[in-house]
Design a protein around this motif. Structure first.
Motif, PDB file in Angstrom:
ATOM      1  N   MET A  75      61.565   6.036  98.804  1.00  0.00           N
ATOM      2  CA  MET A  75      62.856   6.703  98.854  1.00  0.00           C
ATOM      3  C   MET A  75      63.188   7.137  97.427  1.00  0.00           C
ATOM      4  SD  MET A  75      64.903   4.260 101.531  1.00  0.00           S
ATOM      5  CE  MET A  75      66.104   5.526 101.936  1.00  0.00           C
ATOM      6  N   ALA A  76      63.487   8.415  97.251  1.00  0.00           N
ATOM      7  CA  ALA A  76      63.699   8.955  95.902  1.00  0.00           C
ATOM      8  C   ALA A  76      64.834   9.968  95.910  1.00  0.00           C
ATOM      9  CB  ALA A  76      62.415   9.610  95.399  1.00  0.00           C
ATOM     10  N   LYS A  77      65.461  10.144  94.750  1.00  0.00           N
ATOM     11  CA  LYS A  77      66.567  11.101  94.620  1.00  0.00           C
ATOM     12  C   LYS A  77      66.148  12.486  95.110  1.00  0.00           C
ATOM     13  CE  LYS A  77      67.424  10.286  90.254  1.00  0.00           C
ATOM     14  NZ  LYS A  77      68.039  10.274  88.909  1.00  0.00           N
ATOM     15  N   ASP A  78      67.028  13.120  95.848  1.00  0.00           N
ATOM     16  CA  ASP A  78      66.665  14.415  96.431  1.00  0.00           C
ATOM     17  C   ASP A  78      66.421  15.492  95.375  1.00  0.00           C
ATOM     18  OD1 ASP A  78      69.336  14.553  95.716  1.00  0.00           O
ATOM     19  OD2 ASP A  78      69.939  15.708  97.471  1.00  0.00           O
ATOM     20  N   HIS A  95      57.322  11.223 101.322  1.00  0.00           N
ATOM     21  CA  HIS A  95      58.366  10.407 100.717  1.00  0.00           C
ATOM     22  C   HIS A  95      59.718  10.842 101.296  1.00  0.00           C
ATOM     23  CE1 HIS A  95      55.481   8.509  98.226  1.00  0.00           C
ATOM     24  NE2 HIS A  95      55.259   9.549  97.448  1.00  0.00           N
ATOM     25  N   ILE A  96      60.739  10.045 101.064  1.00  0.00           N
ATOM     26  CA  ILE A  96      62.020  10.233 101.751  1.00  0.00           C
ATOM     27  C   ILE A  96      63.103  10.617 100.753  1.00  0.00           C
ATOM     28  CG2 ILE A  96      63.777   9.081 103.155  1.00  0.00           C
ATOM     29  CD1 ILE A  96      61.447   7.207 104.122  1.00  0.00           C
ATOM     30  N   PRO A  97      63.686  11.830 100.866  1.00  0.00           N
ATOM     31  CA  PRO A  97      64.737  12.233  99.928  1.00  0.00           C
ATOM     32  C   PRO A  97      66.050  11.502 100.203  1.00  0.00           C
ATOM     33  CG  PRO A  97      64.397  13.945 101.585  1.00  0.00           C
ATOM     34  CD  PRO A  97      63.366  12.890 101.836  1.00  0.00           C
ATOM     35  N   VAL A  98      66.725  11.114  99.120  1.00  0.00           N
ATOM     36  CA  VAL A  98      68.005  10.412  99.238  1.00  0.00           C
ATOM     37  C   VAL A  98      69.085  11.267  98.587  1.00  0.00           C
ATOM     38  CG1 VAL A  98      69.314   8.335  98.660  1.00  0.00           C
ATOM     39  CG2 VAL A  98      66.867   8.160  99.137  1.00  0.00           C
ATOM     40  N   ASP A  99      70.020  11.710  99.401  1.00  0.00           N
ATOM     41  CA  ASP A  99      71.192  12.436  98.908  1.00  0.00           C
ATOM     42  C   ASP A  99      72.292  11.401  98.727  1.00  0.00           C
ATOM     43  OD1 ASP A  99      73.483  13.895  98.497  1.00  0.00           O
ATOM     44  OD2 ASP A  99      73.139  15.315 100.132  1.00  0.00           O
ATOM     45  N   ARG A 100      72.685  11.177  97.462  1.00  0.00           N
ATOM     46  CA  ARG A 100      73.682  10.121  97.196  1.00  0.00           C
ATOM     47  C   ARG A 100      75.005  10.386  97.921  1.00  0.00           C
ATOM     48  NH1 ARG A 100      72.122   8.147  91.753  1.00  0.00           N
ATOM     49  NH2 ARG A 100      70.114   7.179  92.194  1.00  0.00           N
ATOM     50  N   GLU A 101      75.294  11.667  98.210  1.00  0.00           N
ATOM     51  CA  GLU A 101      76.546  12.002  98.882  1.00  0.00           C
ATOM     52  C   GLU A 101      76.449  11.797 100.398  1.00  0.00           C
ATOM     53  OE1 GLU A 101      79.203  12.822  96.984  1.00  0.00           O
ATOM     54  OE2 GLU A 101      77.805  12.458  95.324  1.00  0.00           O
ATOM     55  N   ALA A 102      75.225  11.773 100.912  1.00  0.00           N
ATOM     56  CA  ALA A 102      75.038  11.632 102.366  1.00  0.00           C
ATOM     57  C   ALA A 102      73.804  10.782 102.627  1.00  0.00           C
ATOM     58  CB  ALA A 102      74.906  13.009 103.014  1.00  0.00           C
ATOM     59  N   GLN A 105      71.385   9.885 106.267  1.00  0.00           N
ATOM     60  CA  GLN A 105      70.192  10.551 106.776  1.00  0.00           C
ATOM     61  C   GLN A 105      68.932   9.882 106.240  1.00  0.00           C
ATOM     62  OE1 GLN A 105      69.935  13.077 109.155  1.00  0.00           O
ATOM     63  NE2 GLN A 105      67.827  12.353 109.041  1.00  0.00           N
ATOM     64  N   ALA A 106      68.932   9.569 104.938  1.00  0.00           N
ATOM     65  CA  ALA A 106      67.783   8.890 104.337  1.00  0.00           C
ATOM     66  C   ALA A 106      67.574   7.523 104.984  1.00  0.00           C
ATOM     67  CB  ALA A 106      67.989   8.736 102.833  1.00  0.00           C
ATOM     68  N   PHE A 107      68.671   6.833 105.254  1.00  0.00           N
ATOM     69  CA  PHE A 107      68.587   5.522 105.920  1.00  0.00           C
ATOM     70  C   PHE A 107      67.901   5.673 107.281  1.00  0.00           C
ATOM     71  CE2 PHE A 107      70.074   2.143 108.660  1.00  0.00           C
ATOM     72  CZ  PHE A 107      70.083   1.023 107.849  1.00  0.00           C
ATOM     73  N   ARG A 108      68.345   6.654 108.065  1.00  0.00           N
ATOM     74  CA  ARG A 108      67.757   6.870 109.392  1.00  0.00           C
ATOM     75  C   ARG A 108      66.280   7.240 109.292  1.00  0.00           C
ATOM     76  NH1 ARG A 108      72.859   9.303 110.354  1.00  0.00           N
ATOM     77  NH2 ARG A 108      72.020  11.378 109.927  1.00  0.00           N
ATOM     78  N   ASP A 109      65.956   8.094 108.310  1.00  0.00           N
ATOM     79  CA  ASP A 109      64.552   8.503 108.130  1.00  0.00           C
ATOM     80  C   ASP A 109      63.673   7.301 107.784  1.00  0.00           C
ATOM     81  OD1 ASP A 109      65.313  11.102 108.604  1.00  0.00           O
ATOM     82  OD2 ASP A 109      65.326  11.703 106.500  1.00  0.00           O
ATOM     83  N   ALA A 110      64.190   6.447 106.879  1.00  0.00           N
ATOM     84  CA  ALA A 110      63.414   5.274 106.457  1.00  0.00           C
ATOM     85  C   ALA A 110      63.198   4.311 107.620  1.00  0.00           C
ATOM     86  CB  ALA A 110      64.118   4.561 105.306  1.00  0.00           C
TER      87      ALA A 110
END
Length: 260
Positions: A75-78, A95-102, A105-110
């Motif tokens: 999981m890494a910064k978008d 790899h899984i993009p993490v949008d700090r504002e949302a 979605q990253a949680f669900r993907d992971a």
């Protein structure tokens, strides 16, 4: 389609691992890895990793590769995914993009990938530690493990910051990178995520001490800037590092305001 995506990811990921190993060999890095047997040979898991250097993504994937040629989806910064070179590589490696504002979605993907049998690499401190201690951590790693019903494995990486970290760039040869994987935790539905997160941080701190116990000592006369303060180093303490972070955040906010 999932199998096709997995095969495509391997086609991108394997050459990247090969290139990273070649770079590490060129740097003469000495690896000291304990706990390879803690990587499950099959099935999903969440790996919670400390964060002290810009190399941690590349370094933290090595134990899974050595243990059973497994790949870790980080999981890494978008922002990295928007980079013209890094973006296609990150997406190609799944790899899984993490949008700090949302972040939901990253949680669900992971969770989806972990349920599908993937190893998911998480840096629960969110940002790099200037003290080289384990900072306060978020409860996302625990909640992911619960939602996906997979083990949670604590892991420490130490030494990458001596090569490439905050304000540091030293590509001279012969440094040691030590990694330690701990016993899996098994949080379940109904468990208190905050209590488990406190326990996860305690285990990561204990693993850090275990790692430091076997890490090569500074040479006579060498500045031990890369060691935590409580271990005789000249790094800032956790509290001093937090004050530095607060100051930098305030300065960045002031700069953004001035631009507006």
């Amino acid at each position: 389609p999932a199998d096709t995506l997995a095969r495509m990811a391997e086609l991108v990921y394997r050459p990247v691992i090969f290139a990273a190993k070649a770079v590490f060999a060129g740097l003469g890095i000495r690896f000291d890895i304990v706990g390879l047997d803690r990587i499950p040979p099959v099935g999903g898991a969440i790996i919670a990793i400390n964060h002290t250097s810009y190399l941690d993504f590349a370094l933290a994937g090595l134990p899974a590769e050595y243990a059973g040629h497994r790949l870790v989806r980080f999981m890494a910064k978008d922002a990295i995914f928007r980079h013209p070179v890094g973006g296609p590589l990150m997406r190609g490696m799944k790899h899984i993009p993490v949008d700090r504002e949302a972040g939901s979605q990253a949680f669900r993907d992971a969770v989806r990938e972990a349920k599908a049998g993937e190893l998911i690499g998480v840096f629960p401190e969110a940002t790099m530690s200037r003290s080289f201690e384990v900072k306060d951590i978020k409860n996302g790693a625990v909640r992911m493990a619960v939602s996906a019903n997979v083990p949670l494995i604590p892991m420490i990486v130490f030494g990458g910051h001596r090569i490439l970290g905050y304000g540091r760039k030293d590509f001279s040869r012969g440094k040691t990178v030590a990694m330690t994987l701990g016993e899996a935790m098994h949080p379940k539905r109904g468990d208190d995520a905050e209590v488990f997160t406190v326990e996860l941080r305690a285990r990561m701190t204990a693993l850090l001490d275990e790692t430091l116990d076997r890490y090569p000592a500074p040479k006579p006369g060498e500045d031990p800037w890369w060691l935590p303060k409580r271990r005789g180093g000249t790094a800032p303490s956790l509290e001093e590092a937090e004050a530095i972070e607060d100051r930098i955040r305030a300065e960045n906010a002031a700069r953004r305001e001035a631009k507006d």
